[in-house]
Design an enzyme around this catalytic site. Structure first.
Site: not given
Ligand code: ACM
Ligand code: ZN
Length: 755
Positions: A191, A262, A325, A391
């Site tokens: 990340d 990320h 994201e 998610w």
């Molecule tokens: C996430 O919680 N960004 C997958």
């Protein structure tokens, strides 16, 4: 010594409190038949199994550690007392091969299974029948259990980037999954804040990318940092050791290598794979950062080489490639990216993200593996063979299943273990949200919107443990336990939210196991929980705890003690006051106090209608949430708030009779890290007939920011029967903000009306 003694007493009590029909198995087996009598386990008992049976050795070790008995393992035995492992005795057509039968009679225990995995689950069930201490002989209830899981993906995730966890702790974590028959460990290895896996071809990933020059302290909203160097990584040898350890315990590790977003730790190591060349520093701040991989050919070669090493280490069918994201800001102004969009005939940066994922998928597929990614991989078109991990609610998963793609459900509402599990003021700092044990337990991975055929694409579910706010193993355990127990029953397929109380009783008896093993766990389950309902001239406040008889409360702001008012029935609240409550057992508070201030105004408990319904995850209380007399707590947005994803709030309150008023208030929340933004504007209206509305005032976003979201408008007295409030959603999140390009969340609460 004293503690030791206490555990024995507790165990005895709990043992007695379970009738034959209700032994404290978690997850509860699908079929249990109780028989009379007991099997007596003693030092003469022989374990009959193949010499190389890991399951037999595992059981032998547990019995030795827990009960001090050194049992012999033998391939055949004439002993009077035996635990026998049988395999492939019954030919059954089972899709999961995880089936087992545990039969306990007076002198023989038989664990029957078609695979060693089934045998392992039989062993885990048997272990739950063993006492925690060998005091006066070991008697095991005679019974017959036939069992197999409903879902094939029973997962638990751990983020080791935001905080690093040692190899030893990872093994412990795997053991924790194993005792609850979970079979998938999703290891979030990379990340922005740290690259944690050694890649031989790119040594800088761990020389540079595994270390940062400081971390956030406090909550994201505080924006404060330390400058203490922080980091760590796993060598390939350590990873091999962990993969082998998990395999013995029938747990598949799914490695996650995040892309295209990320990626800052990787870019700090190799800035040439970014859009603008850097230089970059490994992330210190949590959230969503704008520097992402640039989809040029060299980047794909880099990522493919990394994935090649990853696939050599991890034998899993699925490789997690992240996909969540990923802001598009850099891509918008990057000549490489814009050329790629043109050359590939792509519509925009969203299709470029889809191109990115599809190209990676092709590579992973060429090695005989499959990709899984977070639900953003749906945007711009799903890669042909990809599975989706849903998610941001369950919608992504539902959409994917309808497109015949495999899905793992992991919605923030029920499966994010970085959320609070109790009253925030009594808990260590957490991301936000409110996901208590009961909420986890109530999750059904199969949405009502799916047909039987579509439901087949739901592989199962998983909970995620993001570690921005978790930097010790003890804290990770605390967030995991006891929620993992609830999750395990959800994915095993025997949870029944209508019988939550029965589960809770079994769960509480597992606390003794946690105490014995030294596992740190939350006791928030003993905290008093509450519910409000409309009532005459106010609201009714209902309190619950593990045992309703033990609740004491006060209404004058004082701390409750054992002599405070005993709770008997919902408390009628007709004036503003603060109720404090706690749960008492044997004269002592068993939990921290909960505290609920009530603000009773002319709108409290009145009829209210919404034009747009709130998102399913943030609207359990329905429209009444806005007039329930309780103001939303900003650190606990999973409750007491209504959340709208992209939609506006448009609420109409019927006061019942013409009423003179001069003030209307509403609260709205800002939590950028969670993509919750203030509305663009709020408009207030009144009406006598409910048809013709007069505007009273309009408040701009700047005014909302100045007021920190707490708006009260005042105006000359007027008579009205209806009140309408419209709060315009912030819309698509602007570049440079967390969640850029995505829809904003609008969180609102408590519309108060006063004279
Ligand atoms: C996430 O919680 N960004 C997958
Ligand atoms: Zn670029």
């Amino acid at each position: 010594m004293k503690r030791f003694f206490l555990i024995i007493i507790l165990f005895q009590i709990s043992w007695l409190s379970f009738s034959q029909e209700n032994l404290a198995f978690i997850p509860k087996p699908h079929q249990i038949d109780y028989h009379d009598g007991f099997f007596e386990l003693n030092s003469e008992t022989v374990i009959q199994a193949d010499e190389d049976s890991f399951e037999a050795k595992y059981l032998q070790q547990i019995i030795k550690n827990q009960l001090g008995l050194n049992l012999e393992i033998s391939t055949s035995s004439k002993a009077d007392s035996k635990i026998v492992f049988l395999s492939k005795i019954i030919e059954i057509e089972k899709s999961f091969k995880e089936w087992y039968n545990l039969s306990i009679s007076k002198n023989k225990i038989i664990i029957n299974s078609t695979t060693s995995q089934g045998a392992f689950y039989g062993v885990q069930t048997l272990i739950q029948l063993l006492p925690l201490e060998n005091i006066r002989g070991i008697k095991i209830q005679c019974l017959n259990i036939t069992d197999e899981p409903k879902f094939q993906w029973r997962g638990m995730h751990l983020d080791v980037s935001r905080h690093f966890f040692s190899k030893e702790f990872i093994k412990k974590y795997i053991d924790y999954l194993a005792i609850y028959k979970m079979n998938t460990f999703h290891w979030h290895l990379t990340d922005d804040q740290g690259w944690r896996i050694e890649i031989k071809k790119y040594p800088k990933l761990t020389e540079v990318g595994a270390w940062r020059n400081g971390s956030m302290i406090g909550h994201y909203t505080d924006q404060t940092f330390d400058n203490i160097p922080y980091g760590g990584f796993y060598t390939q040898d350590e990873i091999k050791e962990i993969v082998a350890y998990a395999k013995e315990r029938h747990i598949t590790i799914i490695p996650e290598i995040e892309m295209p977003g990320h990626a800052l730790a990787a870019l700090a190591s190799y800035p040439e794979f970014s859009c603008n060349g850097g230089p970059f520093e490994v992330g210190k701040t949590w959230g969503v950062l704008e520097d992402v991989f640039c989809p040029k050919d060299e980047t794909f070669t880099f990522l493919e080489n990394i994935l090649t090493e990853v696939m050599e280490l991890f034998p899993s069918e699925y490789i997690h490639i992240g996909g969540d994201e990923s802001p598009k800001v850099r891509w918008k102004s990057c000549p490489h990216c814009q050329k790629r969009i043109k050359d590939e005939n792509l519509k925009d940066e969203h299709e470029l993200q889809s191109y990115f994922i599809q190209r990676i998928e092709k590579f992973v597929n060429s090695k005989g593996r499959k990709i899984i990614g977070w639900d953003e991989i749906l945007e711009g078109g799903l890669a042909p063979n990809a599975a989706v991990m849903s998610w941001r609610g369950t919608e992504g998963g539902i959409a994917a299943a309808k497109q015949k793609h495999f899905v793992v459900m992991s919605p923030g509402s029920h499966c994010y273990f970085d959320h609070y599990q109790g009253e925030p003021k009594n808990e260590p700092i957490a991301f936000g949200g409110y996901t208590n044990v009961e909420k986890v337990y109530s999750f059904n991975p199969i949405s009502k919107e799916l047909s039987t055929e579509e439901s087949k694409y739901i592989l199962g579910a998983q909970a995620n443990l993001w570690t921005e706010y978790i930097n010790t193993p003890e804290h990770a355990e605390y967030m995991l336990f006891p929620r993992i127990a609830a999750l395990s029953e959800v994915v095993w397929g025997t949870s029944n939210s209508k019988e939550y109380k029965e589960f809770e009783k079994r769960l509480i008896s597992h606390f003794e196991i946690y105490d014995k093993k030294g596992i740190n766990y939350s006791k928030a389950i003993f905290e008093v929980t509450s519910k409000v309902q409309p009532a005459e001239n106010g609201v009714a406040f209902e309190l619950k705890s593990a045992n309703p008889n033990g609740i004491k409360y006060t209404t004058d702001g004082s701390e409750p003690n054992v002599n405070s008012i005993p709770y008997e029935k919902p408390i009628l609240v007709t004036k503003s006051q603060t109720i404090k409550a706690a749960y008492f057992e044997n004269g002592k508070a068993k939990s921290a106090t909960i505290e609920q201030p009530f603000f009773i105004t002319k709108s409290t408990g009145k009829e209210i209608e919404l034009v747009h319904q709130p998102h399913e995850n943030y609207g359990i209380g329905g429209s009444f949430t806005l007039v329930d007399g309780m103001k939303g707590n900003s650190s606990k947005f999973g409750r007491d708030w209504l959340g709208f994803w992209g939609d506006d709030l448009e609420a109409t309150i019927n006061l019942g009779i013409n009423t003179t008023i001069s003030k209307i208030g509403i609260n709205t929340l800002l939590s950028e890290g969670s993509w919750i933004y203030f509305p663009k504007e709020i408009k207030f209206f009144t009406s006598i007939d409910g048809v013709n509305f007069q505007i009273v005032k309009s408040i701009s976003q700047n005014e909302i920011i100045t007021a920190k979201g707490k708006i009260i408008i005042e105006f000359p007295k007027r008579k009205t029967k209806f009140i309408k409030v419209i709060a315009k959603n912030n819309g698509i999140i602007a570049d440079g903000k967390p969640g850029a390009g995505s829809k904003s969340w609008l969180f609102v609460d408590e519309i108060s009306v006063e004279l």
